[in-house]
Design a protein around this motif. Structure first.
Motif, PDB file in Angstrom:
ATOM      1  N   LEU A 183      16.217  15.712  78.688  1.00 22.28           N
ATOM      2  CA  LEU A 183      15.190  14.715  78.338  1.00 22.28           C
ATOM      3  C   LEU A 183      15.827  13.338  78.176  1.00 22.28           C
ATOM      4  O   LEU A 183      16.955  13.225  77.700  1.00 22.28           O
ATOM      5  CB  LEU A 183      14.512  15.102  77.021  1.00 22.28           C
ATOM      6  CG  LEU A 183      13.736  16.418  77.002  1.00 22.28           C
ATOM      7  CD1 LEU A 183      13.279  16.725  75.572  1.00 22.28           C
ATOM      8  CD2 LEU A 183      12.540  16.341  77.946  1.00 22.28           C
ATOM      9  N   ASP A 196      18.902  20.714  77.273  1.00 15.89           N
ATOM     10  CA  ASP A 196      19.412  19.867  76.184  1.00 15.89           C
ATOM     11  C   ASP A 196      20.201  20.653  75.124  1.00 15.89           C
ATOM     12  O   ASP A 196      20.488  20.124  74.050  1.00 15.89           O
ATOM     13  CB  ASP A 196      18.237  19.141  75.502  1.00 15.89           C
ATOM     14  CG  ASP A 196      17.699  18.002  76.360  1.00 15.89           C
ATOM     15  OD1 ASP A 196      18.466  17.049  76.614  1.00 15.89           O
ATOM     16  OD2 ASP A 196      16.542  18.074  76.801  1.00 15.89           O
ATOM     17  N   PHE A 251      23.067  19.682  72.749  1.00 18.61           N
ATOM     18  CA  PHE A 251      22.772  18.900  71.541  1.00 18.61           C
ATOM     19  C   PHE A 251      22.387  19.859  70.413  1.00 18.61           C
ATOM     20  O   PHE A 251      21.261  19.906  69.920  1.00 18.61           O
ATOM     21  CB  PHE A 251      21.696  17.858  71.840  1.00 18.61           C
ATOM     22  CG  PHE A 251      22.099  16.919  72.948  1.00 18.61           C
ATOM     23  CD1 PHE A 251      23.277  16.181  72.854  1.00 18.61           C
ATOM     24  CD2 PHE A 251      21.340  16.790  74.099  1.00 18.61           C
ATOM     25  CE1 PHE A 251      23.684  15.338  73.875  1.00 18.61           C
ATOM     26  CE2 PHE A 251      21.728  15.941  75.126  1.00 18.61           C
ATOM     27  CZ  PHE A 251      22.902  15.222  75.015  1.00 18.61           C
ATOM     28  N   GLU A 307      22.959  20.066  67.396  1.00 13.87           N
ATOM     29  CA  GLU A 307      22.567  19.577  66.067  1.00 13.87           C
ATOM     30  C   GLU A 307      21.059  19.698  65.845  1.00 13.87           C
ATOM     31  O   GLU A 307      20.608  19.818  64.701  1.00 13.87           O
ATOM     32  CB  GLU A 307      22.962  18.099  65.948  1.00 13.87           C
ATOM     33  CG  GLU A 307      22.437  17.426  64.698  1.00 13.87           C
ATOM     34  CD  GLU A 307      22.888  15.982  64.596  1.00 13.87           C
ATOM     35  OE1 GLU A 307      23.757  15.726  63.769  1.00 13.87           O
ATOM     36  OE2 GLU A 307      22.380  15.130  65.361  1.00 13.87           O
ATOM     37  N   ASP A 308      20.282  19.668  66.921  1.00 14.43           N
ATOM     38  CA  ASP A 308      18.831  19.567  66.729  1.00 14.43           C
ATOM     39  C   ASP A 308      18.129  20.861  66.323  1.00 14.43           C
ATOM     40  O   ASP A 308      17.171  20.811  65.548  1.00 14.43           O
ATOM     41  CB  ASP A 308      18.181  18.955  67.982  1.00 14.43           C
ATOM     42  CG  ASP A 308      18.600  17.505  68.134  1.00 14.43           C
ATOM     43  OD1 ASP A 308      18.622  16.792  67.117  1.00 14.43           O
ATOM     44  OD2 ASP A 308      18.930  17.084  69.262  1.00 14.43           O
ATOM     45  N   ARG A 328      12.455  22.146  74.041  1.00 15.60           N
ATOM     46  CA  ARG A 328      13.592  22.447  73.171  1.00 15.60           C
ATOM     47  C   ARG A 328      13.271  23.453  72.062  1.00 15.60           C
ATOM     48  O   ARG A 328      14.174  23.928  71.380  1.00 15.60           O
ATOM     49  CB  ARG A 328      14.143  21.138  72.556  1.00 15.60           C
ATOM     50  CG  ARG A 328      14.595  20.132  73.612  1.00 15.60           C
ATOM     51  CD  ARG A 328      15.577  19.132  73.049  1.00 15.60           C
ATOM     52  NE  ARG A 328      16.769  19.807  72.571  1.00 15.60           N
ATOM     53  CZ  ARG A 328      17.715  19.238  71.839  1.00 15.60           C
ATOM     54  NH1 ARG A 328      17.598  17.970  71.514  1.00 15.60           N
ATOM     55  NH2 ARG A 328      18.771  19.920  71.426  1.00 15.60           N
ATOM     56  N   GLY A 341      18.551  16.014  64.374  1.00 14.45           N
ATOM     57  CA  GLY A 341      18.936  14.616  64.562  1.00 14.45           C
ATOM     58  C   GLY A 341      18.217  13.669  63.613  1.00 14.45           C
ATOM     59  O   GLY A 341      18.615  12.513  63.470  1.00 14.45           O
ATOM     60  N   ARG A 364       9.682  13.585  66.842  1.00 13.34           N
ATOM     61  CA  ARG A 364      10.156  14.981  66.898  1.00 13.34           C
ATOM     62  C   ARG A 364      10.047  15.715  65.551  1.00 13.34           C
ATOM     63  O   ARG A 364      10.175  16.928  65.494  1.00 13.34           O
ATOM     64  CB  ARG A 364      11.629  14.997  67.314  1.00 13.34           C
ATOM     65  CG  ARG A 364      11.926  14.361  68.654  1.00 13.34           C
ATOM     66  CD  ARG A 364      11.502  15.266  69.800  1.00 13.34           C
ATOM     67  NE  ARG A 364      11.803  14.660  71.087  1.00 13.34           N
ATOM     68  CZ  ARG A 364      12.979  14.784  71.692  1.00 13.34           C
ATOM     69  NH1 ARG A 364      13.942  15.470  71.141  1.00 13.34           N
ATOM     70  NH2 ARG A 364      13.172  14.219  72.871  1.00 13.34           N
ATOM     71  N   LEU A 373      14.744   7.372  68.859  1.00 13.44           N
ATOM     72  CA  LEU A 373      14.521   8.800  69.083  1.00 13.44           C
ATOM     73  C   LEU A 373      14.639   9.571  67.775  1.00 13.44           C
ATOM     74  O   LEU A 373      13.712  10.255  67.353  1.00 13.44           O
ATOM     75  CB  LEU A 373      15.539   9.333  70.121  1.00 13.44           C
ATOM     76  CG  LEU A 373      15.580  10.860  70.302  1.00 13.44           C
ATOM     77  CD1 LEU A 373      14.246  11.411  70.771  1.00 13.44           C
ATOM     78  CD2 LEU A 373      16.699  11.257  71.280  1.00 13.44           C
ATOM     79  N   HIS A 374      15.809   9.511  67.162  1.00  9.61           N
ATOM     80  CA  HIS A 374      16.075  10.243  65.929  1.00  9.61           C
ATOM     81  C   HIS A 374      16.576   9.287  64.849  1.00  9.61           C
ATOM     82  O   HIS A 374      17.236   8.297  65.162  1.00  9.61           O
ATOM     83  CB  HIS A 374      17.176  11.298  66.155  1.00  9.61           C
ATOM     84  CG  HIS A 374      16.727  12.500  66.914  1.00  9.61           C
ATOM     85  ND1 HIS A 374      17.411  12.976  68.011  1.00  9.61           N
ATOM     86  CD2 HIS A 374      15.686  13.352  66.720  1.00  9.61           C
ATOM     87  CE1 HIS A 374      16.804  14.060  68.463  1.00  9.61           C
ATOM     88  NE2 HIS A 374      15.760  14.309  67.700  1.00  9.61           N
ATOM     89  N   VAL A 392      21.400  11.031  78.618  1.00 12.13           N
ATOM     90  CA  VAL A 392      20.253  11.849  78.169  1.00 12.13           C
ATOM     91  C   VAL A 392      20.044  11.662  76.658  1.00 12.13           C
ATOM     92  O   VAL A 392      19.688  12.587  75.928  1.00 12.13           O
ATOM     93  CB  VAL A 392      20.423  13.342  78.565  1.00 12.13           C
ATOM     94  CG1 VAL A 392      19.995  13.560  79.998  1.00 12.13           C
ATOM     95  CG2 VAL A 392      21.848  13.825  78.366  1.00 12.13           C
ATOM     96  N   ASP A 393      20.265  10.425  76.231  1.00 15.20           N
ATOM     97  CA  ASP A 393      19.932   9.985  74.867  1.00 15.20           C
ATOM     98  C   ASP A 393      20.684  10.733  73.761  1.00 15.20           C
ATOM     99  O   ASP A 393      20.209  10.808  72.621  1.00 15.20           O
ATOM    100  CB  ASP A 393      18.416  10.101  74.609  1.00 15.20           C
ATOM    101  CG  ASP A 393      17.600   9.230  75.561  1.00 15.20           C
ATOM    102  OD1 ASP A 393      18.212   8.359  76.211  1.00 15.20           O
ATOM    103  OD2 ASP A 393      16.379   9.436  75.660  1.00 15.20           O
ATOM    104  N   GLY A 394      21.853  11.266  74.099  1.00 15.85           N
ATOM    105  CA  GLY A 394      22.647  11.970  73.087  1.00 15.85           C
ATOM    106  C   GLY A 394      23.844  11.142  72.667  1.00 15.85           C
ATOM    107  O   GLY A 394      24.248  10.190  73.345  1.00 15.85           O
ATOM    108  N   CYS A 446      25.036  14.631  67.771  1.00 21.15           N
ATOM    109  CA  CYS A 446      24.173  15.664  68.365  1.00 21.15           C
ATOM    110  C   CYS A 446      24.943  16.869  68.878  1.00 21.15           C
ATOM    111  O   CYS A 446      24.371  17.948  69.037  1.00 21.15           O
ATOM    112  CB  CYS A 446      23.402  15.090  69.556  1.00 21.15           C
ATOM    113  SG  CYS A 446      23.000  13.372  69.440  1.00 21.15           S
TER     114      CYS A 446
HETATM  115  C1  CIR Z   1      16.579  15.012  73.569  1.00 18.72           C
HETATM  116  O1  CIR Z   1      15.813  14.113  73.952  1.00 18.72           O
HETATM  117  O2  CIR Z   1      16.218  15.884  72.780  1.00 18.72           O
HETATM  118  C2  CIR Z   1      17.989  15.044  74.114  1.00 18.72           C
HETATM  119  N1  CIR Z   1      18.011  14.581  75.453  1.00 18.72           N
HETATM  120  C3  CIR Z   1      18.898  14.210  73.253  1.00 18.72           C
HETATM  121  C4  CIR Z   1      19.043  14.751  71.862  1.00 18.72           C
HETATM  122  C5  CIR Z   1      19.943  13.952  71.019  1.00 18.72           C
HETATM  123  N2  CIR Z   1      20.116  14.574  69.756  1.00 18.72           N
HETATM  124  C6  CIR Z   1      20.318  13.926  68.619  1.00 18.72           C
HETATM  125  O3  CIR Z   1      20.238  12.698  68.569  1.00 18.72           O
HETATM  126  N3  CIR Z   1      20.508  14.656  67.532  1.00 18.72           N
END
Ligand code: CIR
Length: 263
Positions: free
Chosen positions: A24, A66, A69, A71-72, A91, A121, A137, A167-168, A249-251, A255
């Motif tokens: 993502l 994903d 990552f 941590e999520d 996810r 996150g 999220r 995002l987070h 991918v925004d990580g 993460c």
């Molecule tokens: C997402 O959009 O879920 C992943 N592409 C990136 C997650 C990054 N995780 C985080 O900041 N803890």
């Protein structure tokens, strides 16, 4: 106990899958290269290990692009793994996929009770409190579900707002020590870190705010020289790591691991 929020005996990581190319992202700046991502991930694992922690690396989970990552889908507090409910549809299944490994590598496993959503996150832990940022999220139902679990483990829980463009919550903040947080000016301005000392990322280096304090080291993404210098001047031991592929991918750094201590 002072320092418990950044002193870790263990970390759990997951090798990036080949499917990470479908991860993502809010904005498409090209797909990550799986081979390069694996090389950067291996350096990350080595760096965490070098602080003296035992780092377990789980095999790639191709069904979940994903899943690197890690941590999520979970939070580990006092050695207890809390299985979360990631808020992105693609996810959500990562949590069940990870559960057996949490049982194996942590002291116990706790499940959320309702159908709210929480991404790891969005959770920032200090020595005494767990801050949870509501975001696209993480919703109020998920936070309400988490509260009694966190409180039973001896922490206060505080709900804050993650600004809509982020995002987070931890995309733009990280703990540096028991009293100090690294944050972007925008997040710092929201007032959510009252009572902490805040070091703000320099202009143009907002992406450096997703750092991690792990034992004696603050890890910062490579390429943010002014942030690294500011942290060095503030007395931290700083090590930089390449996160070019995760960033696509925004990580970021936080993460890619679940960080915890076992007695
Ligand atoms: C997402 O959009 O879920 C992943 N592409 C990136 C997650 C990054 N995780 C985080 O900041 N803890």
């Amino acid at each position: 106990m002072s320092g418990q929020s950044y002193t870790f005996s263990h970390a759990l990581c997951r090798t990036p899958s080949q499917s990470v190319v479908a991860g993502l992202r809010a904005e498409d700046r090209g797909n990550p290269r799986a081979d390069l991502f694996r090389a950067e991930h291996a350096a990350y694992v080595a760096a965490l290990s070098a602080t003296g922690a035992r780092v377990t690396v789980l095999p790639p989970s191709e069904a979940f692009p994903d899943s690197v990552f890690i941590e999520d889908p979970a939070l580990v507090l006092c050695g207890q793994a809390i299985v979360l409910r990631p808020g992105a549809a693609s996810r959500l299944g990562e949590a069940a996929d990870l559960r057996g490994d949490l049982q194996r590598y942590c002291a116990g496993v706790i499940d959320l009770r309702t159908d709210g959503y929480v991404d790891g996150g969005d959770i920032l832990c200090s020595d005494h409190e767990v801050m949870i940022g509501l975001s696209a999220r993480t919703n109020a139902a998920g936070a309400a579900d988490l509260r009694p679990i966190v409180e039973a483990l001896g922490y206060a829980m505080r709900i804050v707002e993650t600004p809509p463009e982020i995002l987070h919550f931890k995309t733009e903040s990280s703990l540096l020590d028991s009293e100090t947080i690294l944050a972007t000016p925008a997040l710092a301005r929201s007032g959510c870190f009252a009572g902490y000392r805040v070091i703000e990322t320099p202009a143009g280096e907002q992406a450096a705010a997703n750092a991690i304090r792990f034992n004696d080291t603050v890890f910062v993404s490579a390429g943010f020289d002014r942030t690294a210098e500011a942290l060095d001047r503030a007395g931290y031991k700083v090590v930089t790591l390449s996160t070019t592929q995760a960033a696509l991918v925004d990580g970021g750094l936080s993460c890619m691991s679940l960080r915890y201590s076992l007695a």
